[in-house]
Design an enzyme around this catalytic site. Structure first.
Site, PDB file in Angstrom:
ATOM      1  N   CYS B  84       0.884  -1.169   0.000  1.00  0.00           N
ATOM      2  CA  CYS B  84       0.000   0.000   0.000  1.00  0.00           C
ATOM      3  C   CYS B  84       0.914   1.208   0.000  1.00  0.00           C
ATOM      4  CB  CYS B  84      -0.906   0.028   1.227  1.00  0.00           C
ATOM      5  SG  CYS B  84      -1.877   1.555   1.374  1.00  0.00           S
ATOM      6  N   CYS B 193      -0.393   3.235  -6.671  1.00  0.00           N
ATOM      7  CA  CYS B 193      -1.484   2.790  -5.824  1.00  0.00           C
ATOM      8  C   CYS B 193      -1.694   1.320  -6.179  1.00  0.00           C
ATOM      9  CB  CYS B 193      -2.756   3.600  -6.086  1.00  0.00           C
ATOM     10  SG  CYS B 193      -4.181   2.953  -5.183  1.00  0.00           S
TER      11      CYS B 193
END
Lengths: 226, 226
Positions: B84, B193
């Site tokens: 992440c 992302c």
């Protein structure tokens, strides 16, 4: 607002099958955003003693699986699942170590699904350890379903190819050909080794397949939902 | 004969991105059989406080990430990775909790890869928390690479669609269109992302993409190999 009990996955048998199982948990949760998913703890340990070697007199995976279950429960798991059919020969060791956590039995869940699908004769595509332990024989025959065994070297070869990383049309054609040998003999073919869905890739077959990995994922999510 | 240190994965941000990362660890290990894979411990917890909300004044994910790191290390992890990007704004909390375990920084690894690829101007496709924290701005500019920001609502929309479970050609076309807006302006586009590789599906693009998830997986395997 957490709608799930934490899921613990006894994994690494093999590693790619564990990823496949996790993917099914995520897809099956049908969650509109991150927070609607369950927490999942995974121990993907490829050093668990080999199940086929254990049946042939090698070291038992039982103690390692029990330790893995205890570790997952200590971290918060309340529902345990193990995406490896053969390792269910040591399910009693896991249940004894699980304490209050619920172990979802892949063989029982798949036999239930076979009965619900109206199976009368099921071919069990599995490795030697699974067949020799008669896990599926007992579970299916208890439900009035006859069991057909596969060509064992053919299953072994497919599983080894998946574990070595092969994917694609040649592998898929060989897996489909193995399923097709049961046309007219079995009402259903059970993919009773977690490497096999990675070979067959959800292709439509005759007879139809019952995928034990998919069935375990669905049963795990049902048990984990609060 | 175990050739790896145990890998711990701080996951669930989001759950599908964690599965994607694990799949890359398994594929990237290039193992001929199960026992040649690393052990991987995963805590996929979708209840980690939201990174974007935290930047806007909500609860910090730092304490939860530190607790997750401590849990993974207690279970045996010696190399930690977190698929992440935005959560790397709290990487210091993780490093402080990791003890002797090595935390592989996704932003640093990706900036290194961008420099190695000869990037001169990189578009950073990331959510607001990542852009506002200037994680990539700092790492890239320190390597002499200019940073271009994306259309933020467009990134947000793609990420939300992936998190809601959408896959397929419509999503892929929209992701490719966003990348294409940088043709002639950026030498590279960074998928910063972890939901974005699930939208774009490794399609060839102009400018070429650098996939931070893939880069993190490779860096993690390099660090874990004994």
């Amino acid at each position: 607002m957490i709608a799930w009990r934490t899921i613990g996955v006894l994994g690494g048998m093999g590693p790619a099958a564990t990823v496949d199982f996790l993917g099914r948990l995520v897809a099956g949760a049908n969650a509109p955003q991150d927070t609607a998913h369950p927490r999942v703890l995974i121990d993907s340990d490829p050093q668990i003693p080999d199940r086929n070697a254990a049946r042939a007199g090698g070291p038992s995976p039982g103690p390692a699986l029990a330790a893995m279950a205890r570790g997952l429960v200590a971290q918060g798991a309340r529902v345990l699942a193990m995406p490896c059919n053969a390792a269910h020969g040591w399910a009693d060791d896991i249940r004894a170590a699980a304490g209050e956590a619920q172990f979802i039995d892949m063989v029982e869940a798949t036999a239930d699904a076979a009965a619900a699908a109206g199976a009368r004769a099921a071919a069990v595509l599995a490795v030697d350890a699974t067949l020799d332990s008669r896990l599926y024989h007992r579970a299916l025959e208890a439900r009035g379903i006859a069991v057909l065994e596969p060509d064992r070297p053919a299953v072994r070869a497919l599983v080894a190819r998946v574990k070595a990383g092969e994917r694609g049309p040649a592998l898929e054609a060989d897996a489909a050909a193995l399923v097709a040998t049961f046309a007219g003999r079995a009402t259903h073919v059970i993919l009773a080794c977690t490497e096999l869905p990675l070979a067959l890739n959800a292709r439509a077959t005759i007879p139809p397949v019952l995928d034990a990995t998919a069935i375990l994922a669905a049963a795990t999510l049902r048990a984990a939902r609060l």
